[in-house]
Design a protein around this motif. Structure first.
Motif, PDB file in Angstrom:
ATOM      1  N   CYS A  43       0.839  -1.215   0.000  1.00  0.00           N
ATOM      2  CA  CYS A  43       0.000   0.000   0.000  1.00  0.00           C
ATOM      3  C   CYS A  43       0.863   1.251   0.000  1.00  0.00           C
ATOM      4  CB  CYS A  43      -0.896   0.043   1.234  1.00  0.00           C
ATOM      5  SG  CYS A  43      -1.974  -1.366   1.451  1.00  0.00           S
ATOM      6  N   GLU A  44       0.362   2.296  -0.662  1.00  0.00           N
ATOM      7  CA  GLU A  44       0.965   3.616  -0.555  1.00  0.00           C
ATOM      8  C   GLU A  44      -0.127   4.613  -0.179  1.00  0.00           C
ATOM      9  OE1 GLU A  44       2.678   4.479  -4.337  1.00  0.00           O
ATOM     10  OE2 GLU A  44       0.747   4.656  -5.360  1.00  0.00           O
ATOM     11  N   VAL A  45       0.248   5.678   0.513  1.00  0.00           N
ATOM     12  CA  VAL A  45      -0.756   6.626   1.009  1.00  0.00           C
ATOM     13  C   VAL A  45      -0.436   8.073   0.646  1.00  0.00           C
ATOM     14  CG1 VAL A  45      -1.472   5.166   2.948  1.00  0.00           C
ATOM     15  CG2 VAL A  45       0.452   6.750   3.242  1.00  0.00           C
ATOM     16  N   GLU A  46       0.577   8.293  -0.176  1.00  0.00           N
ATOM     17  CA  GLU A  46       0.974   9.661  -0.493  1.00  0.00           C
ATOM     18  C   GLU A  46       0.584  10.100  -1.896  1.00  0.00           C
ATOM     19  OE1 GLU A  46       4.783  10.917   1.786  1.00  0.00           O
ATOM     20  OE2 GLU A  46       5.196   8.921   0.955  1.00  0.00           O
ATOM     21  N   GLY A  47      -0.039   9.230  -2.667  1.00  0.00           N
ATOM     22  CA  GLY A  47      -0.513   9.606  -3.993  1.00  0.00           C
ATOM     23  C   GLY A  47       0.573   9.843  -5.020  1.00  0.00           C
ATOM     24  N   ARG A  48       1.770   9.338  -4.794  1.00  0.00           N
ATOM     25  CA  ARG A  48       2.871   9.574  -5.729  1.00  0.00           C
ATOM     26  C   ARG A  48       2.988   8.505  -6.802  1.00  0.00           C
ATOM     27  NH1 ARG A  48       7.420   8.909  -4.087  1.00  0.00           N
ATOM     28  NH2 ARG A  48       7.092   7.878  -2.095  1.00  0.00           N
TER      29      ARG A  48
END
Length: 327
Positions: A43-48
């Motif tokens: 998962c990623e949460v920074e939208g990059r």
């Protein structure tokens, strides 16, 4: 089954100073776990869109999408968690807003809520991860994961990001948001969760790493390891580096000339200075490694990839983590 029912670590939180390669390490960690035959959610949460770039796949959205298969029969599934989408899902789950939720988004209420209340935003972001960790095994294995790897915010923000119950204390003392924050905190402080910190052997990244170790410990959470990224092997031995301190360049110029190389004082002086610069870098790296060793945490090295990150390089990093016992 509660997310905290098992003592085995299932949530791996990856953080590090910006520029240290934490997304790359998160991807390598996921691949290493998949190499053990595990089904892993990354998962990623920074939208990059760092996951899509690491695995060279189309941009990730709200759906969990397979991005790679591990050598051991496992697989890596990618997810880019968006605060706005998470809030819409949350409102529908708890308040059954239906079309009204769409009206809220149209009038900017969703953007306002996720911007004005960063603590609530982080609860929503981690809430998606919490839900994935806590899924009970169903008839289809595709519904559950053996491990979840979270590419978290950098070390400068990791304490606030993980300390969700404190961040929402003044905003929500009771109700579903507070209950969600408390449940997330219970998971983060349980043996199921470990935080891995990524650093380079440079002064500022190491200092931020040491501060993050203390901060995470103060939150009652556990740092699992420190990953030293982009490690370079010195082309010169310690003895050769020591000789450069008081080296007379004239004999070196003569020896190079005898070997058939056309050199002059300027080139030789440049070579000697490059060697001395290398020695200074090695000394600095040795000092910073000593500071990391002093905290007594497992430390794993990942090599610098001169060719850049591609599928082969990612597997090389995953293999290095596996061989060092990181997974």
């Amino acid at each position: 089954m509660s997310p905290t029912a098992s003592a085995a670590p299932r949530l791996h939180v990856i953080s590090g100073k910006g520029g240290t390669g934490k997304t790359t390490v998160a991807a390598a960690m996921a691949m290493a776990l998949a190499g053990e035959g595990q089904r892993v959610l990354l998962c990623e949460v920074e939208g990059r869109q760092g996951i899509s770039q690491a695995f060279d796949v189309p941009r990730l959205g709200e759906e969990e999408t397979k991005v790679a298969r591990g050598l051991g029969g496992g697989e890596v599934v990618g997810l880019s968690v968006d605060a706005k989408a998470a809030l819409m899902e949350y409102l529908q789950l708890f308040y059954k807003l239906g079309r009204a939720g769409g009206l809220l988004e149209r009038f900017g209420v969703v953007d306002f809520a996720t911007t004005i209340a960063p603590g609530v935003r982080d609860v929503l972001l981690i809430g998606k991860v919490y839900e994935a960790v806590g899924r009970t095994p169903g008839k289809k294995r595709g519904d559950t994961y053996d491990a979840v790897v979270l590419d978290a915010p950098p070390t400068g923000r990791i304490g606030r990001f993980l300390n969700v119950n404190h961040e929402v204390a003044d905003l929500a003392k009771v109700g579903p948001v507070r209950q969600q924050a408390d449940s997330i905190t219970e998971l983060l402080r349980s043996p199921q969760t470990v935080v891995h910190l990524v650093t380079l052997l440079e002064e500022m990244p190491v200092q931020e790493t040491l501060e993050a170790v203390e901060q995470i410990g103060d939150l009652g959470m556990r740092v699992g390891s420190i990953v030293v990224n982009q490690v370079r092997e010195s082309p010169l031995s310690d003895a050769a580096l020591a000789q450069l301190d008081d080296l007379d360049p004239a004999p070196l110029e003569a020896h190079l000339g005898e070997a058939g190389l056309r050199v002059g004082p300027v080139l030789v002086d440049g070579l000697v200075q490059a060697g001395r610069d290398l020695g200074a870098r090695v000394a600095l790296e040795t000092e910073e490694r000593g500071a990391l060793s002093a905290v007594g945490l497992p430390t794993y090295d990942l090599p610098l990839l001169p060719q850049g990150l591609d599928a082969g390089g990612l597997r090389e990093l995953a293999t290095a983590l596996h061989d060092q016992g990181a997974v």
